[in-house]
Write an enzyme that holds these catalytic residues in place. Structure first.
Site, PDB file in Angstrom:
ATOM      1  N   LYS A 160     -11.917 -12.158 -28.689  1.00 23.22           N
ATOM      2  CA  LYS A 160     -12.300 -13.399 -28.253  1.00 23.22           C
ATOM      3  C   LYS A 160     -11.874 -14.503 -28.899  1.00 23.22           C
ATOM      4  CE  LYS A 160     -16.402 -15.165 -28.843  1.00 23.22           C
ATOM      5  NZ  LYS A 160     -17.963 -15.372 -28.785  1.00 23.22           N
ATOM      6  N   ASP A 178     -17.392 -14.427 -23.369  1.00 16.28           N
ATOM      7  CA  ASP A 178     -18.685 -14.409 -24.121  1.00 16.28           C
ATOM      8  C   ASP A 178     -19.635 -14.073 -23.446  1.00 16.28           C
ATOM      9  OD1 ASP A 178     -19.167 -16.516 -22.507  1.00 16.28           O
ATOM     10  OD2 ASP A 178     -19.543 -18.006 -24.132  1.00 16.28           O
TER      11      ASP A 178
END
Length: 250
Positions: A160, A178
């Site tokens: 991420k 997320d």
């Protein structure tokens, strides 16, 4: 003397044993309702949804404050299990004194902890930031690497983090998933998946290239301010007529 004969005492009638009751059959659990899979979005619907996002917010920005790719990298590492607002509050003063890998190393782990102690897990994060600064200097010439593998090799940085930095710092068409993007992808039916990676790959597959530069931010902002976890604001949602969520309130 007459012989006395005693009659034997009458035997008690045998009481028939009670038959054991058969064990009650365990109630079967109620059958699960089979939910039909939501009808996939059509390419035209996806194009329409992102056209609306673009019209409403042509140049969406990430909410993590930063000065350059290095400070963005640090901010994203610090944001794990923390809010962007909380990270920004700590990094404003930090980045005034340490906005490069060398300055961060010169600051040192102990002093860095003082700047970020309001952020959760700050001790571990301080250790990672110092270690990643050293690695950026020793292995990447002081520059944040421009590949996912390079960024993922840094302490405290995962997929991420890499996707956020590649997208925001270098304009790559990456999709950072997320908690907000994961929720929106699943709830709307746009890209359902059991893991963030499944949702990421699903979104990259269906979103047209013309929207990929900003798609990451549109979806995060949509999840953060409209498609809320507990009580989605369906009445003000830009894509409520396209959304596949069966419980939407409009």
């Amino acid at each position: 003397m007459a012989k006395i004969t005693r009659k034997p005492a009458p035997r008690k009638a045998a009481v028939p044993k009670k038959k054991a009751k058969p064990a009650a059959a365990k109630p079967k659990p109620p059958a699960k309702r089979s939910r039909k899979a939501a009808k996939p979005w059509t390419p035209a619907e996806i194009h329409e949804a992102f056209s609306r996002f673009r019209k409403a917010n042509p140049e969406p920005k990430g909410e993590l404050e930063h000065i350059n790719p290095f400070t963005l990298l640090v901010a994203v590492v610090l944001s794990a299990q923390a809010t962007d607002a909380g990270v920004n509050k700590a990094t404003r003063a930090l980045f005034e004194v340490a906005d490069t890998p060398q300055k961060m190393l010169d600051l040192g782990e102990e002093r860095l902890r003082e700047y970020i102690k309001s952020i959760g897990l700050y001790r571990t994060k301080a250790k990672n930031v110092i270690a990643l600064s050293a690695k950026v200097l020793s292995e990447f010439g002081g520059e944040v690497p421009r590949t996912r593998a390079g960024i993922e090799s840094l302490p405290g940085a995962g997929r991420k983090t890499a996707n956020v930095v590649l997208n925001m710092a270098f304009g790559e068409h990456t999709m950072a998933v997320d908690t907000h993007v994961f929720r929106v992808g699943n709830r709307t039916g746009l890209a359902p998946g059991k893991t963030p990676l499944e949702v990421e790959l699903g979104l990259e597959k269906v979103i047209p290239a013309e929207f990929m530069r900003h798609a990451h931010h549109w979806l995060i902002l949509h999840g953060r301010y409209t498609c809320l976890a507990r009580k989605p604001r369906c009445e003000v949602c830009l894509i409520n007529d396209l959304c596949r969520w069966p419980e939407k309130t409009v």
